[in-house]
Design an enzyme around this catalytic site. Sequence first.
Site, PDB file in Angstrom:
ATOM      1  N   ASN A 104       0.794  -1.228   0.000  1.00  0.00           N
ATOM      2  CA  ASN A 104       0.000   0.000   0.000  1.00  0.00           C
ATOM      3  C   ASN A 104       0.825   1.276   0.000  1.00  0.00           C
ATOM      4  O   ASN A 104       0.426   2.279  -0.576  1.00  0.00           O
ATOM      5  CB  ASN A 104      -0.949   0.033   1.196  1.00  0.00           C
ATOM      6  CG  ASN A 104      -1.735   1.323   1.242  1.00  0.00           C
ATOM      7  OD1 ASN A 104      -2.552   1.580   0.357  1.00  0.00           O
ATOM      8  ND2 ASN A 104      -1.452   2.171   2.220  1.00  0.00           N
ATOM      9  N   ASP A 197      -8.214   5.055   0.140  1.00  0.00           N
ATOM     10  CA  ASP A 197      -6.967   4.744  -0.571  1.00  0.00           C
ATOM     11  C   ASP A 197      -5.769   5.137   0.297  1.00  0.00           C
ATOM     12  O   ASP A 197      -4.873   4.353   0.551  1.00  0.00           O
ATOM     13  CB  ASP A 197      -6.945   5.513  -1.911  1.00  0.00           C
ATOM     14  CG  ASP A 197      -5.733   5.198  -2.776  1.00  0.00           C
ATOM     15  OD1 ASP A 197      -4.928   4.331  -2.385  1.00  0.00           O
ATOM     16  OD2 ASP A 197      -5.589   5.829  -3.844  1.00  0.00           O
ATOM     17  N   ASP A 234      -1.292  -7.346   3.030  1.00  0.00           N
ATOM     18  CA  ASP A 234      -1.496  -6.330   4.062  1.00  0.00           C
ATOM     19  C   ASP A 234      -2.418  -5.212   3.567  1.00  0.00           C
ATOM     20  O   ASP A 234      -2.311  -4.782   2.413  1.00  0.00           O
ATOM     21  CB  ASP A 234      -0.123  -5.732   4.433  1.00  0.00           C
ATOM     22  CG  ASP A 234      -0.219  -4.709   5.550  1.00  0.00           C
ATOM     23  OD1 ASP A 234      -0.657  -5.078   6.644  1.00  0.00           O
ATOM     24  OD2 ASP A 234       0.117  -3.523   5.308  1.00  0.00           O
ATOM     25  N   HIS A 238      -7.117  -0.549   1.453  1.00  0.00           N
ATOM     26  CA  HIS A 238      -6.541   0.702   0.948  1.00  0.00           C
ATOM     27  C   HIS A 238      -5.937   0.543  -0.450  1.00  0.00           C
ATOM     28  O   HIS A 238      -5.276   1.450  -0.953  1.00  0.00           O
ATOM     29  CB  HIS A 238      -5.463   1.200   1.915  1.00  0.00           C
ATOM     30  CG  HIS A 238      -5.915   1.190   3.345  1.00  0.00           C
ATOM     31  ND1 HIS A 238      -6.793   2.131   3.832  1.00  0.00           N
ATOM     32  CD2 HIS A 238      -5.648   0.353   4.369  1.00  0.00           C
ATOM     33  CE1 HIS A 238      -7.032   1.869   5.115  1.00  0.00           C
ATOM     34  NE2 HIS A 238      -6.356   0.799   5.459  1.00  0.00           N
ATOM     35  N   GLU A 264      -5.737  -9.147   4.542  1.00  0.00           N
ATOM     36  CA  GLU A 264      -6.189  -8.429   5.736  1.00  0.00           C
ATOM     37  C   GLU A 264      -7.120  -7.303   5.299  1.00  0.00           C
ATOM     38  O   GLU A 264      -6.661  -6.263   4.823  1.00  0.00           O
ATOM     39  CB  GLU A 264      -4.984  -7.855   6.483  1.00  0.00           C
ATOM     40  CG  GLU A 264      -5.388  -7.038   7.689  1.00  0.00           C
ATOM     41  CD  GLU A 264      -4.452  -5.876   7.977  1.00  0.00           C
ATOM     42  OE1 GLU A 264      -4.403  -5.445   9.134  1.00  0.00           O
ATOM     43  OE2 GLU A 264      -3.783  -5.364   7.050  1.00  0.00           O
TER      44      GLU A 264
HETATM   45 CA    CA Z   1      -3.588   3.112  -0.989  1.00  0.00          CA
END
Ligand code: CA
Length: 495
Positions: A104, A197, A234, A238, A264
């Site tokens: 992310n 995000d 992970d 997002h 997750e």
């Molecule tokens: Ca993101």
Amino acid sequence: MVQRTLLQAFHWYYPGGGHLWPFLEEKAASLAEMGITDVWLPPVYKGAMGSQSVGYDVYDLFDLGEFDQKGGTATKYGDRASLERAVHALEAKGIGVIYDVVFNHKMGADEAERVRVHRVNPDDREEIDPATFEATVLTRFTFPGRQGRYSEFIWDAKCFSGVDRIEDPVEDGVFKLVNEHGDGWNVEVDEEFGNFDYLMGSDVEFRNKAVYEELKHWGRWLMGELPCAGFRLDAVKHIPAWFFRDWIESMRESAGKDLFVVAEYWHADLEALRAYLDLVDRQLMLFDVALHYNFHNASKGGSDYDLRTLFDNTLVGSMPEHAVTLVDNHDTQPLQSLEAPVEPWFKPLAYALILLREQGVPCVFHPDLYGATYTDKGSDGEDHEIEMPAIACLPLLTKARQRFAHGPQTDMFDKPDCVAFVRHGTAEAPGCVVVMTNSTETAKTIDLGQEAGGVAFRDFLGHRDDEVTTDDAGCASFPVNDRSVSVWVRCDALG
Ligand code: CA
């Protein structure tokens, strides 16, 4: 038949100094003997805080403790050579290795860049100020210590969608970087704060095709370097769902085998999880967040908690084929961000529920097996010393999963303070009778049918030392101690 049983091989406060990889190498044999089939490692690559990083502040995905970057060569858990020894020791014992994939965001950039940014309302990320201005951001990752080994990719501002800090002018907040990939944020993400995000650090821009290819390259590279049974993804709420839908497919194709993938998506609402599973073509499993909270509440509620409701609104209750069940993890343990620990007295009950039932793939948490002691600041700003005791019967429960959790399942969730279930066994493997209470010593009368008439049972966990024998009709009263669980198995299956 071996039943998949995961170990989360670390916790937030696992001591640094390169102890984890040698520890796992040493424990490989005993984990296999205990019935653990797969081990989920913490991020194996270099974080922004070097050897102090738990690993979620990822700096360089290609530095597995091999290059002198961020203050040293090794990660918190050891250097690359000791990582290799650990994963090969696990592989030699037939244990699969699951890698933590933190895509992310990135942290610890090597250089600053001058870019244009929008201010964003942190509470409603869809509210992007149309005005842009110039600012300095930390978004250029050149990895000088690695010098292009394994990948020559340089990350710069075009690879990121947002940051939470700018310099010149100095300001903290949420900032959307102006780039060619879209005016707004990535879509197919969680809807909290309008669009979730952005989480932290330099937020990766998945719409940049070069970034997308680099992350695929990394996955293939990792699978070529080390034995790999799958991935733990992970912070997927997002990350645009379409990305992992493609990435997983691509990794499975490259691996030429089925990879185990668990993501997750930290949300207790089933509809959010169902929507995500649909977006990723149901190619993966998710942690059962709601079940964890039910365990937490049951452990806090004591005998006031109605055990019949334990599986209400859980993923394992409605989509068992997609549920990875857990009792605690590195985020829910005391003093961590999602702190909601399950109290020790209830853990044997919770583990019996995830390890011995038909539904879900269970994940055992490191401190519950080995114990943990640590100190950190609480929300009150004071230091707290935490002791997480090892759960004494846990190795027996993981063994019981492989030996006795077989065959059809019958539930007797008929009393608020005492519930039971039976695994009836198969032609090849024996079953068990599991009885638990959150109140005082009691017993459950269970009819196992005529073919189980006149059979003697013992508690595999040794919480009870009496023997129970069924009558001619296969009926018996199976006792359980105060706030405890017993796993009754046929004496002739104990061997
Ligand atoms: Ca993101």
